[in-house]
Design an enzyme around this catalytic site. Structure first.
Site, mmCIF file in Angstrom:
data_model
loop_
_atom_site.group_PDB
_atom_site.id
_atom_site.type_symbol
_atom_site.label_atom_id
_atom_site.label_comp_id
_atom_site.label_asym_id
_atom_site.label_seq_id
_atom_site.Cartn_x
_atom_site.Cartn_y
_atom_site.Cartn_z
ATOM 1 N N LYS A 107 35.949 42.501 43.582
ATOM 2 C CA LYS A 107 36.454 41.235 44.112
ATOM 3 C C LYS A 107 37.386 40.537 43.120
ATOM 4 O O LYS A 107 38.391 39.949 43.523
ATOM 5 C CB LYS A 107 35.300 40.312 44.500
ATOM 6 N N THR A 108 37.059 40.590 41.820
ATOM 7 C CA THR A 108 37.921 39.930 40.831
ATOM 8 C C THR A 108 39.285 40.611 40.789
ATOM 9 O O THR A 108 40.319 39.962 40.622
ATOM 10 C CB THR A 108 37.267 39.951 39.438
ATOM 11 N N ASP A 160 36.330 32.003 44.469
ATOM 12 C CA ASP A 160 35.430 33.109 44.123
ATOM 13 C C ASP A 160 33.978 32.685 44.371
ATOM 14 O O ASP A 160 33.657 31.497 44.347
ATOM 15 C CB ASP A 160 35.636 33.470 42.645
ATOM 16 N N GLU A 161 33.090 33.664 44.596
ATOM 17 C CA GLU A 161 31.652 33.419 44.791
ATOM 18 C C GLU A 161 31.431 32.322 45.841
ATOM 19 O O GLU A 161 30.624 31.406 45.658
ATOM 20 C CB GLU A 161 30.989 33.021 43.464
ATOM 21 N N GLN A 173 24.344 38.168 48.406
ATOM 22 C CA GLN A 173 24.093 37.730 47.034
ATOM 23 C C GLN A 173 23.970 36.213 46.935
ATOM 24 O O GLN A 173 24.171 35.636 45.860
ATOM 25 C CB GLN A 173 25.205 38.232 46.104
ATOM 26 N N ARG A 219 22.747 45.627 39.892
ATOM 27 C CA ARG A 219 23.277 45.490 38.521
ATOM 28 C C ARG A 219 23.363 46.865 37.850
ATOM 29 O O ARG A 219 24.065 47.028 36.854
ATOM 30 C CB ARG A 219 22.374 44.601 37.648
#
Length: 667
Positions: A30-31, A216-217, A247, A599
Site C-alpha cells: 500500500k505504501t 493511509d490506514e 486490520q 506479520r
C-alpha cells in the site's frame, strides 16, 4: 514509475477521476501505491502544493517523505518534496489551526496540553482527588470529542453517575482550556472541523491545499477524522483512501470501521480497487490468515495470495505454564536462529498485553540475548525532559497554567502550595493566568515579600527568554535557561549520583537535538515547542536498527514485519481478551490475531499455556478459539508425528544442517 507495479496497484495509481477506496491487504504494497500515486500526480503536472498524504504516525510520515524523495530524485525533481503536505492527521490539524488562530480565538503561541496536564484540570472540574476517576472522566470526554458529541448531547447520552459527572465537567472543560490559551490533542482535529464547517474562505483555502488527498490506514480513522476528510475533499472529492477492514484493531481508542462502510453511501461514485497479492508471507501463513479472518463478516471480500512459495508449517506448542512457555519460546528461538544463521532482529515475540512481556524478558536476559520492547517509556516521558519542556511551554505561552506550576516548583525555589493557592485565587477573580497574577496589585498584599521576589525573578527570566525567542538561536537560549535555573545542581542534590548524571546527560542530549533541529529547519523556540508537544503524543520510543529480538504487543506490531514470529499466550481470556468476549467484541480480537499472523514472512510459531499464574495461584487455561480457525493442514502441533513427505524433508534438512555444523567445527 521507478519500481514495478502489479495491475491492481497500477490501476489505483492512475485513477484520478474521483473518490477511490484501495482495499490493501496485509503486505500488499500500500505504501508503494501511495508513493507512486504522488509521483504520478506530479508527472501529470499537478502542483506539489496541492497534494496531501495523511498518515497516523510521525514515523510513517517520515518514511513516506523519504520514499517520495527517492522517487522524485529518480525523476530529476529534487526541489519539490518540501512543497508536498505529508503529515499525520494531527500535524495537518495543527497547521490549519496555526493558519487561523484569530478565527478560533487563540493567540499564535497557544499551548498543546498532554494528558498529564489535563488530568488535574479534569480532577478539579469533577471535584475529585481520585486519579483513576479523573483519568476515566478524561478518557470519556476525549471519546465524546472524537465522536463530535458536544456537552449537551453528552449529558443526554450519559449512562451512569460517572458519565454524568464527566458530562458536567465537559461543559466547562473547553472554556478552561481557552482560558489557558491551550488545546488538547483531540482539538487538533475538532477545531479544524469546526473551522472548515463554519468558514467558507478557510474551507476553500484548505481544499485547494489538499486538492489531491491520500489517506493511509483509513480503517483507523475516528468519526472526527472522517469528518475532516469530507470537509477537505469537498464536492470534487479527488481523494484516495487506503485501508483494510481486516486490520481494524483500534476500536477501543475511538477508531470506527463504520467509516469504511459509510464511504460508498457518502460518495456514490466511489471506485473500489482490491490489492490481494501479498509480498511478505508464504502460502501457508496466508492460507491460515485467510481461513481465520473468513470467520468475520466482511464489508468487502478479498483473499490474499503470494508467490513466495509454500513455506514451513506453522508450529503450535502447548506449555505446562507461563514460565515454561517463556523458557520454551526463547529456547526454540535461539535454536532456530543458530540453525538458520539469522540475526536477532529477524525475530519477534508478540503478545496481547504488556504484562506478558516480563517472563520473556527474564529468559532473554538469562541467555544474554539483546531485545527491544515496543511501547516502552517514551523519551519525552522522562521526568527531566518534561521539566525542561514545561519552561519551553511557558516561554511560548504564559497563559499555560500547568506549565507555570511545574516550572515554578522545579527546581524548588520557595514557592509552595500556599503561595500558589493565593495566586490562583487572584487569577480566578481577575480571569487571567497565574503568570499574569504575579504582576497584579493584589499580589503585593497577599504574598510575602520573599515569595514576591522569587516570583519576580522567575517571571523576568521567562519574559526575557520570550522576548529573545524569535530573534536568537534556540540552542543559545536553552543553554542559558538550564544554567539560570541551576538544573544540574538540582539533579545532583535530589538524585543519586549515577541517576543525576544519567538525567543531566539526557537533558544535554535533548538540548543538542533541539539546537540541531532549530538550525536545520530554521525553527524558532516557539515552533520547536509545538513540535515537541505533537511528537510526545503521537509516538513513543523511536524504533531502532539494533540487532535485537523485538518484544511487542500485537497492537504495536501493526505495520511491521519480521522473518520469524512467535505469537504467545494464545488462550481464551487473553486472545480473545475476556472483556472483549463479555462485550461482544470478538471480531476485533480476531482481527488482532490476523494482524499477528500476517506479520510473519517465513515462519510462524504459536504457543499457549495449560495453566497460568494469576494473583499467586495457578489457574487452568483453554487454548484460544482462534487456533481452531486456522488452516488445519498447515499446523504442526508439538509432539504430533509429521506427514510422511514432510518427515522426509525434515530429515534431509536436518542432515544438511548437521553437515554445515560439522564443517564449522572442523574449520
Amino acid at each position: 514509475m521507478s519500481f514495478p507495479l502489479n495491475p491492481a496497484q497500477r490501476e489505483a495509481v492512475r485513477y484520478l477521476d474521483g473518490p477511490l477506496l484501495v482495499l490493501a491487504g496485509a503486505g500488499s504494497g500500500k505504501t508503494r501505491v501511495i508513493t507512486a500515486k504522488i509521483g504520478h500526480l506530479l508527472e501529470r503536472g499537478v502542483d506539489a502544493g496541492r497534494v496531501a498524504a495523511i498518515t497516523f504516525t510521525n514515523k510513517a510520515a517520515r518514511e513516506m517523505r523519504e520514499r517520495v524523495g527517492e522517487l522524485l530524485r529518480g525523476q530529476g525533481r529534487r526541489d519539490r518534496v518540501d512543497d508536498l503536505t505529508i503529515s499525520t492527521f494531527h500535524a495537518l490539524g495543527l497547521k490549519i489551526i496555526r493558519g487561523d488562530t484569530a478565527a478560533l480565538g487563540l493567540k499564535p503561541g497557544f499551548s498543546i496540553l498532554d494528558p498529564d496536564d489535563i488530568e488535574p484540570i479534569v480532577a478539579e472540574l469533577i471535584a475529585t482527588t481520585d486519579r483513576a476517576r479523573a483519568r476515566a472522566a478524561q478518557w470519556t470526554i476525549s471519546k465524546w470529542k472524537n465522536a463530535l458529541i458536544g456537552p449537551a448531547a453528552a449529558a443526554k447520552a450519559a449512562q451512569n453517575d460517572d458519565e454524568a459527572a464527566a458530562a458536567i465537567a465537559y461543559r466547562r472543560y473547553d472554556d478552561t482550556l481557552r482560558a489557558y490559551q491551550a488545546v488538547d490533542f483531540d482539538d487538533l482535529i475538532a477545531l479544524p472541523v469546526a473551522l472548515l464547517a463554519g468558514n467558507a474562505a478557510a474551507a476553500a483555502k484548505w481544499r485547494e491545499r489538499c486538492a489531491y488527498l491520500l489517506v493511509d490506514e483509513y480503517q483507523d480513522t475516528n468519526p472526527s477524522q472522517y469528518e475532516l476528510l469530507k470537509l477537505l475533499a469537498g464536492e470534487r472529492a479527488a481523494f484516495t483512501a487506503v485501508g483494510d477492514d481486516d486490520q481494524a484493531i483500534y476500536g477501543w481508542r475511538g477508531a470506527s470501521v463504520d467509516n469504511l462502510a459509510q464511504l460508498p453511501q457518502d460518495f456514490p461514485a466511489l471506485k473500489v480497487i482490491k490489492l490481494e497479492q501479498n509480498y511478505r508471507s508464504t502460502v501457508r501463513i496466508l492460507r491460515s490468515a485467510n481461513a481465520l479472518i473468513a470467520n468475520n463478516p466482511k464489508l468487502f471480500d478479498k483473499k490474499l495470495w503470494s508467490q513466495h512459495g509454500h513455506g514451513d508449517a506453522i508450529r503450535v506448542s502447548p506449555a505446562v505454564d507461563d514460565e515454561a512457555e517463556a523458557e520454551g519460546v526463547v529456547r526454540r528461538l535461539l535454536a532456530h536462529r543458530f540453525e538458520h544463521r539469522g540475526r536477532h532482529s529477524d525475530y519477534a515475540i508478540l503478545y496481547r498485553g504488556n504484562h506478558q512481556a516480563k517472563l520473556f524478558e527474564k529468559q532473554l536476559r538469562e541467555q544474554n540475548v539483546p531485545y527491544l520492547i515496543s511501547g516502552g517509556q517514551s523519551y519525552f516521558e522522562r521526568t527531566e525532559i518534561k521539566d525542561v519542556v514545561a519552561y519551553l511551554r511557558l516561554i511560548a505561552n504564559d497563559d499555560d497554567d500547568p506549565a507555570f506550576i511545574r516550572a515554578i516548583t522545579t527546581p524548588k525555589r520557595g514557592i509552595g502550595a500556599t503561595t500558589l493557592a493565593k495566586l490562583g485565587a487572584i487569577a480566578g477573580v481577575r480571569h487571567e493566568s497565574l503568570f499574569a497574577a504575579v504582576f497584579a496589585g493584589e499580589t503585593a498584599a497577599a504574598v510575602p515579600a520573599r515569595q514576591r521576589d522569587i516570583l519576580d525573578v522567575f517571571c523576568t527570566l521567562i519574559n526575557n527568554l520570550r522576548f529573545r525567542a524569535a530573534r536568537e538561536p534556540a540552542g543559545r537560549l536553552l543553554d542559558e535557561l538550564v544554567a539560570a535555573i541551576g538544573y544540574e545542581d538540582f539533579l545532583l542534590a535530589h538524585c543519586e549520583k549515577k541517576q543525576a548524571a544519567t538525567r543531566w546527560r539526557s537533558v544535554r542530549d535533548f538540548i543538542d537535538w533541539l539546537t540541531t533541529k532549530g538550525e536545520a529547519d530554521r525553527k524558532t523556540l516557539l515552533e520547536l515547542t509545538q513540535m515537541i508537544a505533537l511528537i510526545t503524543m503521537l509516538e513513543g520510543q523511536e524504533t531502532s536498527d539494533a540487532d535485537a529480538v523485538r518484544l511487542s504487543t500485537l497492537h504495536a506490531a501493526k505495520g511491521l514485519e519480521f522473518p520469524h514470529v512467535f505469537m504467545v499466550g494464545l488462550e481464551e481470556g487473553i486472545l480473545p481478551h475476556r472483556e472483549a468476549v463479555a462485550n461482544g467484541n470478538v471480531e476485533e480480537e480476531r482481527r488482532l490475531m490476523y494482524v499477528g499472523v500476517t506479520r510473519a514472512q517465513r515462519s510462524l510459531h504459536l504457543s499457549f499455556c495449560r495453566r497460568r499464574k494469576r494473583a499467586g495461584e495457578h489457574v487452568e487455561c483453554q487454548p484460544s478459539r482462534f487456533l481452531g480457525e486456522l488452516a488445519k493442514e498447515d499446523l504442526r502441533w508439538s509432539g504430533e508425528p509429521l506427514p510422511e513427505d514432510e518427515a522426509a524433508r525434515e530429515k534431509s534438512a536436518g542432515s544438511a544442517r548437521l553437515k554445515t555444523l560439522k564443517a564449522l567445527v572442523t574449520r
